[in-house]
Design an enzyme around this catalytic site. Sequence first.
Site, mmCIF file in Angstrom:
data_model
loop_
_atom_site.group_PDB
_atom_site.id
_atom_site.type_symbol
_atom_site.label_atom_id
_atom_site.label_comp_id
_atom_site.label_asym_id
_atom_site.label_seq_id
_atom_site.Cartn_x
_atom_site.Cartn_y
_atom_site.Cartn_z
ATOM 1 N N GLY A 63 45.350 40.653 42.944
ATOM 2 C CA GLY A 63 46.497 39.540 42.125
ATOM 3 C C GLY A 63 46.688 39.739 40.821
ATOM 4 N N HIS A 88 35.855 36.901 50.262
ATOM 5 C CA HIS A 88 36.523 36.790 49.728
ATOM 6 C C HIS A 88 36.423 36.256 48.067
ATOM 7 C CE1 HIS A 88 40.425 37.090 47.609
ATOM 8 N NE2 HIS A 88 40.868 38.097 48.606
ATOM 9 N N ASN A 100 46.211 40.035 54.061
ATOM 10 C CA ASN A 100 45.376 38.159 53.870
ATOM 11 C C ASN A 100 46.620 38.111 53.139
ATOM 12 O OD1 ASN A 100 43.882 36.375 52.743
ATOM 13 N ND2 ASN A 100 42.473 37.818 51.370
ATOM 14 N N GLU A 113 37.576 34.532 46.169
ATOM 15 C CA GLU A 113 38.367 33.236 45.904
ATOM 16 C C GLU A 113 37.580 32.134 46.355
ATOM 17 O OE1 GLU A 113 42.385 34.291 46.946
ATOM 18 O OE2 GLU A 113 42.880 35.731 45.980
ATOM 19 N N GLU A 121 36.077 45.050 46.398
ATOM 20 C CA GLU A 121 37.504 44.159 45.765
ATOM 21 C C GLU A 121 37.128 43.741 43.850
ATOM 22 O OE1 GLU A 121 40.796 42.292 48.442
ATOM 23 O OE2 GLU A 121 39.219 41.114 48.499
ATOM 24 N N LYS A 163 46.348 34.618 52.653
ATOM 25 C CA LYS A 163 45.764 33.119 51.903
ATOM 26 C C LYS A 163 47.189 32.120 52.272
ATOM 27 C CE LYS A 163 44.827 37.001 48.417
ATOM 28 N NZ LYS A 163 44.296 37.222 47.100
ATOM 29 N N SER A 197 45.712 44.309 44.522
ATOM 30 C CA SER A 197 46.732 44.895 44.243
ATOM 31 C C SER A 197 47.492 46.130 44.841
ATOM 32 C CB SER A 197 47.407 45.137 42.580
ATOM 33 O OG SER A 197 46.134 43.645 41.902
HETATM 34 P P1 PGA Z 1 46.156 41.741 46.135
HETATM 35 O O1 PGA Z 1 44.631 40.973 46.839
HETATM 36 O O2 PGA Z 1 46.498 42.296 46.799
HETATM 37 O O3 PGA Z 1 47.301 40.343 46.070
HETATM 38 O O4 PGA Z 1 45.532 41.969 44.640
HETATM 39 C C1 PGA Z 1 43.717 41.082 47.815
HETATM 40 C C2 PGA Z 1 43.042 39.644 48.018
HETATM 41 O O5 PGA Z 1 43.164 39.199 47.578
HETATM 42 O O6 PGA Z 1 42.699 41.134 49.519
#
Ligand code: PGA
Length: 248
Positions: free
Chosen positions: A168, A90, A10, A92, A162, A12, A207
Amino acid sequence: MDRQMIVAGNWKLNGDRSLVQEFTDGFANTSFTNFRPILCLPNVYLATVQNTNFGLGAQNLSEHLSGAFTGETSVAMLKEVNAEYVIIGHSERREFFQETNEVIAKKLKTAIDECLTPIFCIGESLETRESGSMYEFLAEQLTSAIEEIGIAGINSCIIAYEPIWAIGTGLTATPAQAQEVHAFIRKFLAEHDQDIAVNTSILYGGSVNAKTAPALFAEQDIDGGLVGGASLNFKEFLEICQAAEQRG
Ligand code: PGA
């Protein structure tokens, strides 16, 4: 859909044309027998990628099919540029774009009706986890989707667990923590339909990197990963894919 190992990147709001080219070239020289990686790119780059040996995914779609919705992208448009997958729900999108369970359920239905495979994300905040209401919270996220798409609709989805506190932050859930929640999700689905529960691919996200992937993917209910930051580095993402291939 059959349960399988999946690694989806992903990107982003990151990446550029040259990174897309680096990944396209890199994957052209790589073959997997057990699975095919997926890259969820910013929409503008989807149309630039052709003849790849990775699956193409988008990061969002409109719940509407067409019309006066400035800035949105429809399911038909995504399919026209060869997207096969789309991330929906997601955290976000939930947090920064106020997407509710209801909107997310509609997006899932739009994607499924038009045969685009949703990567349906659920996950709790640290506050929810610590308050002891994590399982109710996750059950509610799943229930609101099932009310709209039916349990049969889940059969057309990939689920991604998640935990928000792991996204992140560099704080990966331990394999045992992730496995416990994945087992809960599978059990919850089994209460609706045993076959669908067994056949649903459930990814872990938060992560994931080349170091943490092998132990996570070794857990029995973890069918791969949804990878953010580490999907922007070809070498690291490839190592994560190789960990999935070995488990596959
Ligand atoms: P990350 O993001 O691996 O940077 O923690 C995962 C995601 O948001 O899908």
